[in-house]
Design a protein around this motif. Structure first.
Motif, mmCIF file in Angstrom:
data_model
loop_
_atom_site.group_PDB
_atom_site.id
_atom_site.type_symbol
_atom_site.label_atom_id
_atom_site.label_comp_id
_atom_site.label_asym_id
_atom_site.label_seq_id
_atom_site.Cartn_x
_atom_site.Cartn_y
_atom_site.Cartn_z
ATOM 1 N N ARG A 142 18.879 -7.064 -22.088
ATOM 2 C CA ARG A 142 18.980 -6.247 -20.924
ATOM 3 C C ARG A 142 18.118 -6.019 -19.713
ATOM 4 N N THR A 143 18.231 -6.067 -18.606
ATOM 5 C CA THR A 143 17.221 -5.951 -17.533
ATOM 6 C C THR A 143 17.221 -4.490 -16.875
ATOM 7 N N PHE A 144 15.798 -4.321 -16.467
ATOM 8 C CA PHE A 144 15.485 -3.018 -15.903
ATOM 9 C C PHE A 144 16.329 -2.736 -14.543
ATOM 10 N N GLN A 145 16.829 -1.503 -14.419
ATOM 11 C CA GLN A 145 17.427 -0.950 -13.308
ATOM 12 C C GLN A 145 17.441 0.457 -13.463
ATOM 13 N N ALA A 146 16.957 0.866 -12.095
ATOM 14 C CA ALA A 146 17.024 2.318 -11.878
ATOM 15 C C ALA A 146 17.001 2.746 -10.380
ATOM 16 N N THR A 147 17.186 4.175 -10.281
ATOM 17 C CA THR A 147 17.293 4.694 -8.848
ATOM 18 C C THR A 147 16.132 5.718 -8.627
ATOM 19 N N TYR A 148 15.154 5.598 -7.738
ATOM 20 C CA TYR A 148 14.308 6.505 -7.362
ATOM 21 C C TYR A 148 14.583 6.993 -6.256
ATOM 22 N N LYS A 149 13.828 8.127 -5.596
ATOM 23 C CA LYS A 149 13.396 8.799 -4.362
ATOM 24 C C LYS A 149 12.504 7.784 -3.909
ATOM 25 N N CYS A 150 12.378 7.511 -2.437
ATOM 26 C CA CYS A 150 11.451 6.612 -2.095
ATOM 27 C C CYS A 150 10.477 7.473 -1.009
ATOM 28 N N TYR A 151 9.312 7.397 -1.215
ATOM 29 C CA TYR A 151 8.297 7.898 -0.215
ATOM 30 C C TYR A 151 7.269 7.011 0.198
ATOM 31 N N SER A 152 6.605 6.982 1.317
ATOM 32 C CA SER A 152 5.714 6.158 1.879
ATOM 33 C C SER A 152 4.305 6.247 1.179
ATOM 34 N N VAL A 153 3.474 5.314 1.471
ATOM 35 C CA VAL A 153 2.142 5.541 0.433
ATOM 36 C C VAL A 153 1.257 6.735 1.243
ATOM 37 N N THR A 154 1.578 7.024 2.422
ATOM 38 C CA THR A 154 0.779 7.975 3.008
ATOM 39 C C THR A 154 0.963 9.491 2.317
ATOM 40 N N MET A 155 1.824 9.516 1.457
ATOM 41 C CA MET A 155 1.962 10.894 0.769
ATOM 42 C C MET A 155 1.073 11.128 -0.461
ATOM 43 N N ASP A 193 -5.276 0.179 0.128
ATOM 44 C CA ASP A 193 -4.687 -1.119 -0.813
ATOM 45 C C ASP A 193 -3.449 -1.163 -0.982
ATOM 46 N N VAL A 194 -2.833 -0.167 -1.037
ATOM 47 C CA VAL A 194 -1.409 -0.421 -0.991
ATOM 48 C C VAL A 194 -0.516 -0.440 0.120
ATOM 49 N N GLU A 195 -0.886 0.313 1.195
ATOM 50 C CA GLU A 195 -0.354 0.052 2.560
ATOM 51 C C GLU A 195 -0.678 -1.525 2.924
ATOM 52 N N ARG A 196 -1.760 -2.166 2.468
ATOM 53 C CA ARG A 196 -2.173 -3.386 3.235
ATOM 54 C C ARG A 196 -1.493 -4.549 2.228
ATOM 55 N N GLY A 197 -0.549 -4.241 1.447
ATOM 56 C CA GLY A 197 0.047 -5.217 0.334
ATOM 57 C C GLY A 197 1.533 -5.153 0.317
ATOM 58 N N GLY A 198 2.074 -5.810 -0.739
ATOM 59 C CA GLY A 198 3.588 -5.750 -0.956
ATOM 60 C C GLY A 198 3.794 -5.460 -2.485
ATOM 61 N N LYS A 199 3.231 -4.248 -2.669
ATOM 62 C CA LYS A 199 3.321 -3.800 -4.210
ATOM 63 C C LYS A 199 3.505 -2.302 -4.000
ATOM 64 N N ILE A 200 4.012 -1.531 -5.148
ATOM 65 C CA ILE A 200 4.592 -0.360 -5.150
ATOM 66 C C ILE A 200 3.829 0.461 -6.405
ATOM 67 N N ILE A 201 4.054 1.676 -6.100
ATOM 68 C CA ILE A 201 3.780 2.478 -7.376
ATOM 69 C C ILE A 201 4.776 3.307 -7.913
ATOM 70 N N MET A 202 5.183 3.088 -9.190
ATOM 71 C CA MET A 202 6.259 3.490 -9.872
ATOM 72 C C MET A 202 5.747 4.676 -11.196
ATOM 73 N N PRO A 203 6.664 5.472 -11.535
ATOM 74 C CA PRO A 203 6.430 6.573 -12.506
ATOM 75 C C PRO A 203 6.166 5.807 -14.041
ATOM 76 N N PRO A 204 5.463 6.485 -14.965
ATOM 77 C CA PRO A 204 4.988 5.912 -15.928
ATOM 78 C C PRO A 204 6.203 5.854 -17.186
ATOM 79 N N SER A 205 7.148 6.550 -16.920
ATOM 80 C CA SER A 205 8.463 6.237 -17.639
ATOM 81 C C SER A 205 9.229 4.770 -17.353
#
Length: 302
Positions: A15-28, A34-46
């Motif tokens: 099985r592959t990972f699939q989930a739905t999250y609420k999206c917020y900008s890094v300025t929050m 370091d996050v705003e200048r790249g192409g990577k995101i921040i996800m929850p520990p779960s």
């Protein structure tokens, strides 16, 4: 679909990972350049716990989908420190997905091919002011994990932000750029126009101005420079025969295809002779030493 409420469930293999999250900008999160200048995101520990229970390929790559507009992009993950049910992504990624703060985003774990080629189009002519754009882009892409055709990525250089449109990527529409040898090419920036050739005005010997064809400037002109005088005065060195209006392309000689190494050929131009006579029939034959001498002292005549 795997939501963020069943992170500790056991999942069958394959099985592959699939989930739905609420999206917020890094300025929050505050100052996270370091996050705003790249192409990577921040996800929850779960999400990390769920991914470790699945048989996925590393590095972790994800596809973000806005179900309302069917816009897609790809990214990597930087940290798993977000609040449960939320993800934080760069603002340029939110513009590509056409989402606002708090909109729902679907995340799927994917496996992408390694990039071999990418072509970018700067969205501003100011990008031409960069001395070495490939080096600047290479340094900026170190913070990215994926590239997707149709995305407009943002990079910063000298405290200025430049936007680049991903025109093409090989071998697929979405590629991974982690530890890869990728060829980069640039398209003309948006709004760029090729400079037009304007006919240059020259001044003839009689003082009148005349326009010259730009193609004539490329012709070879022997001794077409300008001399300098010791007294500082400027004076042109062009003669009547070297003006641009009278210059003709230099004639090229015909090579001797029968040339043999170690031999010397003397080529003389001889006028064609008809019936043993010259064309005019009036020219005198050549006579050697047929001139008239001059004496320094004249003899006295008696």
């Amino acid at each position: 679909m795997f939501g963020f409420g069943n992170a500790f469930a056991e999942y069958p293999p394959g099985r592959t990972f699939q989930a739905t999250y609420k999206c917020y900008s890094v300025t929050m999160l505050g100052d996270r350049e370091d996050v705003e200048r790249g192409g990577k995101i921040i996800m929850p520990p779960s999400a990390l716990d769920t991914l470790t229970r699945l048989n996925i390929q590393y590095p972790m790559l994800f596809k973000l989908t806005n179900k309302k507009t069917n816009r897609e992009t790809h990214c990597g993950v930087l940290e798993f420190v977000a609040d449960e049910g939320r993800i934080f992504i760069p603002y340029w990624m939110m513009r590509n997905l056409c989402v606002d703060e708090g909109d729902f985003i679907q995340i799927d774990n994917v496996s992408l091919s390694v990039a071999t080629y990418a072509k970018f189009q700067p969205q501003s002519v100011d990008f031409l002011d960069i001395t070495n754009p490939k080096a600047v882009l290479e340094n900026a892409l170190r913070n990215f994990a994926c590239l997707t055709q149709g995305d407009v990525i943002a990079i910063k250089y000298n405290d200025k932000e430049y936007e680049l449109f991903v025109l093409e990527s090989k071998p697929g529409k979405a590629v991974s750029i982690i530890e890869c040898d990728m060829s980069v090419d640039f398209a003309p920036p948006v709004g760029y126009k090729e400079p037009e050739r304007v006919p240059r005005k020259e001044q003839s010997l009689d003082g009148a101005e005349m326009e010259t064809d730009p193609q004539e400037d490329e012709l070879f002109r022997p001794f077409g420079g300008q001399g300098n005088r010791l007294d500082g005065k400027k004076k042109g060195t062009e003669t009547n025969g070297s003006t641009s209006a009278q210059v003709s392309p230099p004639r090229r000689g015909i090579p001797n295809y029968n040339f043999k190494r170690g031999t010397i050929s003397f080529i003389r131009s001889v006028k064609p002779v008809q019936n043993g006579n010259s064309e005019d029939g009036k020219e005198d034959p050549f006579e050697a030493f047929s001139g008239q001498g001059q004496a320094l002292k004249k003899k006295n005549r008696k």
